[in-house]
Design a protein around this motif. Structure first.
Motif, PDB file in Angstrom:
ATOM      1  N   SER A  61       0.810  -1.342  -0.225  1.00 24.38           N
ATOM      2  CA  SER A  61      -0.107   0.019   0.044  1.00 24.38           C
ATOM      3  C   SER A  61       0.656   1.341   0.091  1.00 24.38           C
ATOM      4  O   SER A  61       2.004   1.123   0.421  1.00 24.38           O
ATOM      5  N   LEU A  95       0.843   3.609   2.257  1.00 23.41           N
ATOM      6  CA  LEU A  95       0.876   3.777   3.493  1.00 23.41           C
ATOM      7  C   LEU A  95       2.341   3.087   4.119  1.00 23.41           C
ATOM      8  O   LEU A  95       3.203   3.293   4.664  1.00 23.41           O
ATOM      9  N   ASN A 102      -3.842  17.328  -1.139  1.00 21.74           N
ATOM     10  CA  ASN A 102      -4.954  16.422  -1.021  1.00 21.74           C
ATOM     11  C   ASN A 102      -5.693  17.127   0.098  1.00 21.74           C
ATOM     12  O   ASN A 102      -5.110  16.719   1.328  1.00 21.74           O
ATOM     13  N   ASP A 127       5.303  13.318  -2.000  1.00 20.91           N
ATOM     14  CA  ASP A 127       4.206  12.369  -2.458  1.00 20.91           C
ATOM     15  C   ASP A 127       3.691  13.062  -3.606  1.00 20.91           C
ATOM     16  O   ASP A 127       2.956  13.862  -3.715  1.00 20.91           O
ATOM     17  N   THR A 155       1.659  11.415  -5.659  1.00 17.11           N
ATOM     18  CA  THR A 155       0.340  10.638  -6.168  1.00 17.11           C
ATOM     19  C   THR A 155      -0.757  10.997  -7.161  1.00 17.11           C
ATOM     20  O   THR A 155      -1.050  10.773  -7.821  1.00 17.11           O
ATOM     21  N   PHE A 156      -0.910  12.678  -6.920  1.00 21.16           N
ATOM     22  CA  PHE A 156      -1.805  13.227  -7.710  1.00 21.16           C
ATOM     23  C   PHE A 156      -1.375  13.665  -8.907  1.00 21.16           C
ATOM     24  O   PHE A 156      -2.167  13.470  -9.752  1.00 21.16           O
ATOM     25  N   THR A 161      -2.149   2.705  -5.790  1.00 22.52           N
ATOM     26  CA  THR A 161      -3.728   2.511  -5.772  1.00 22.52           C
ATOM     27  C   THR A 161      -4.424   3.593  -6.796  1.00 22.52           C
ATOM     28  O   THR A 161      -5.531   3.232  -7.032  1.00 22.52           O
ATOM     29  N   LYS A 162      -3.865   4.672  -6.953  1.00 21.80           N
ATOM     30  CA  LYS A 162      -4.382   5.658  -7.598  1.00 21.80           C
ATOM     31  C   LYS A 162      -4.203   5.750  -9.100  1.00 21.80           C
ATOM     32  O   LYS A 162      -4.477   4.774  -9.725  1.00 21.80           O
ATOM     33  N   VAL A 197      -4.756  -2.104  -4.501  1.00 24.67           N
ATOM     34  CA  VAL A 197      -4.024  -1.004  -3.332  1.00 24.67           C
ATOM     35  C   VAL A 197      -2.437  -1.338  -3.380  1.00 24.67           C
ATOM     36  O   VAL A 197      -2.141  -2.575  -3.365  1.00 24.67           O
ATOM     37  N   GLY A 198      -1.778  -0.435  -3.606  1.00 27.19           N
ATOM     38  CA  GLY A 198      -0.304  -0.603  -3.517  1.00 27.19           C
ATOM     39  C   GLY A 198       0.459   0.704  -3.304  1.00 27.19           C
ATOM     40  O   GLY A 198       0.183   1.714  -3.258  1.00 27.19           O
TER      41      GLY A 198
HETATM   42  C1  LIG Z   1      -4.158   7.375  -1.053  1.00 23.93           C
HETATM   43  C2  LIG Z   1      -2.963   8.186  -0.666  1.00 23.93           C
HETATM   44  C3  LIG Z   1      -1.957   7.660   0.079  1.00 23.93           C
HETATM   45  C4  LIG Z   1      -1.984   6.519   0.722  1.00 23.93           C
HETATM   46  O1  LIG Z   1      -2.000   5.212  -0.171  1.00 23.93           O
HETATM   47  P1  LIG Z   1      -2.549   3.795   0.383  1.00 23.93           P
HETATM   48  O2  LIG Z   1      -2.545   3.183  -1.068  1.00 23.93           O
HETATM   49  O3  LIG Z   1      -4.220   3.983   0.505  1.00 23.93           O
HETATM   50  O4  LIG Z   1      -1.908   3.171   1.290  1.00 23.93           O
HETATM   51  C5  LIG Z   1      -0.950   8.436   0.251  1.00 23.93           C
HETATM   52  N1  LIG Z   1      -0.770   9.690  -0.309  1.00 23.93           N
HETATM   53  C6  LIG Z   1      -1.760  10.210  -1.158  1.00 23.93           C
HETATM   54  C7  LIG Z   1      -1.496  11.560  -1.498  1.00 23.93           C
HETATM   55  C8  LIG Z   1      -3.038   9.460  -1.220  1.00 23.93           C
HETATM   56  O5  LIG Z   1      -3.857   9.882  -1.981  1.00 23.93           O
END
Ligand SMILES: *Cc1c(COP(=O)(O)O)cnc(C)c1O
Length: 400
Positions: free
Chosen positions: A91, A93, A165, A190, A192-193, A214-215, A224-225
């Motif tokens: 995940s 996290l 976020n 981070d 992710t976005f 995951t996103k 989930v990763g």
């Molecule tokens: C979802 C998310 C996480 C956590 O990731 P998981 O895969 O849910 O453990 C961390 N940072 C951001 C910006 C996220 O959107």
């Protein structure tokens, strides 16, 4: 080739001169040497035959330590990012936890952005703080405030999420990294976005990039990763050690889903970004809308930085504050038909949620609390006009 050679090949290999969209499809995806299978198999095995004691084939002995499907994904992701190393986890996290446990000790200190993912704040405040790590919060979009905080005391890490976020705040990675490095503080972004397609934090000076795969990377809301990406060999060995020693690894099937998702990430990000831009423009100035937060809008306070720092689009996330307050926001989030009411983001399907009551409920009452009239949209890759019509009918329902 053993695993460290594979890791080196990631960096120096045949794909280093190609574009990320080519690497997304080919890096780490050599056809299977035995059968010629074009797609990396799901190596659903916990253990590997040894040719005599210690005679490992390509370095594989046990799937917690390494699995070929995972190696394939790590190679592909590192190549798309342009990073020397990638380590994937079960995940996002778990990835963050492994990075911090690998590199921090009690008495270490983190300076955290004030608008980060609620789960990151919960992990730090509820697990790392009781373990003896210091935590302070700063507005990372304010470089002077970051500089003041770093002058005040030593931090091991500055933790940046950009766009953040849920408010899509934009931090200048290059400027912030320069300030942090002057104080001997390492910078984690981070990403992710934005995803590795739209933003390149390592090139801008960050030391480490983390993802929730995951996103956008998985991209289909079916896995989930997470992953940690970096260039520094020593930090990578520490992270890889914790990955094996603590064991929060993705399954071979998880890795295979991430591989498949990452191949189309460049194409998907273009459509996510174009759809979100159209919707953000449509929302802005509309009756019932108090404020639209989208880095692609000129009204966004971080637009100029985002235009410089993001490449080829501003992503698929929009937050919108409604004039009708918390009640209207909750009602609106429950009234759409194509946008599905659900947590998470980054999949092909559009999602809508109410952060104060859903994704960010864990930060209520803290400095990271989010406004009650806020609705967050994860804009998918459906037809933009259909998505706008859906939002329009949800607004119409607020009138009565
Ligand atoms: C979802 C998310 C996480 C956590 O990731 P998981 O895969 O849910 O453990 C961390 N940072 C951001 C910006 C996220 O959107």
């Amino acid at each position: 080739m053993n695993i460290s050679e594979i890791s080196k090949k990631r960096h120096d290999g045949a794909f280093s001169t190609t574009a990320p969209s080519t690497r997304a499809i080919h890096a780490g995806q050599e056809p299977d040497p035995i059968t010629g299978a074009v797609v990396t198999p799901i190596y659903m095995t916990s253990t590997f035959k040894q040719d005599g004691v210690g005679g490992l084939r390509n370095g594989y002995d046990y799937s917690r330590s390494a699995n070929p499907t995972r190696t394939s994904f790590d190679t592909q992701l590192a190549a798309v990012e342009g990073a020397r190393h990638a380590a994937s986890f079960s995940s996002g996290l778990a990835a963050i936890d492994a990075l911090l446990r690998a590199t921090l000790r009690p008495s270490g200190r983190i300076l955290l952005g004030n608008d980060v993912y609620g789960g990151t704040y919960r992990l730090l405040s509820k697990i790392f703080v009781p373990w003896g790590v210091g935590l302070d919060v700063v507005d990372t979009t304010d470089t002077a405030a970051v500089s003041a905080a770093l002058s005040n005391r030593h931090y091991d890490y500055l933790w940046v999420e950009t766009p953040s976020n849920p408010l899509l705040a934009v931090t200048d990675i290059a400027a912030t990294a320069a300030v942090a490095h002057a104080h001997g503080t390492r910078v984690v972004v981070d990403n992710t976005f934005a995803s590795p397609v739209l933003q390149h934090p390592l090139k801008d000076g960050a030391d480490v990039v983390v993802y929730s795969t995951t996103k956008y990377i998985g991209g289909h809301s079916d896995v989930v990763g997470g992953a940690v990406l970096l260039d520094d060999d020593d930090t990578y060995s520490r992270v890889a050690f914790v990955q094996n020693a603590a064991g929060a690894v993705p399954s071979p099937f998880d890795s295979w889903l991430d591989i498949r998702g990452l191949k189309t990430l460049p194409v998907r990000m273009r459509v996510h970004s174009a759809n979100a831009m159209a919707i953000a423009h449509w929302l802005e100035g509309r009756e019932g809308v108090d404020r639209v937060w989208y880095p692609g809008l000129e009204s966004h306070p971080g637009h100029d930085i985002a235009a410089r720092q993001m490449h080829g689009g501003f992503g698929g996330m929009i937050s919108v504050q409604l004039t009708g307050g918390m009640k209207a926001a909750k009602r609106f989030a429950g009234a759409t038909e194509i946008f599905t009411l659900a947590e998470s983001l980054g999949g092909v399907e559009s999602l809508i949620e109410h952060p104060a009551a859903m994704t960010h409920a864990s930060v209520s009452g803290t400095t990271l609390e989010v406004p009650g009239n806020l609705v967050r949209l994860s804009v998918g890759i459906e037809d933009a006009d259909d998505l706008i019509a859906d939002l329009d009918q949800a607004f119409a329902g607020l009138g009565d």
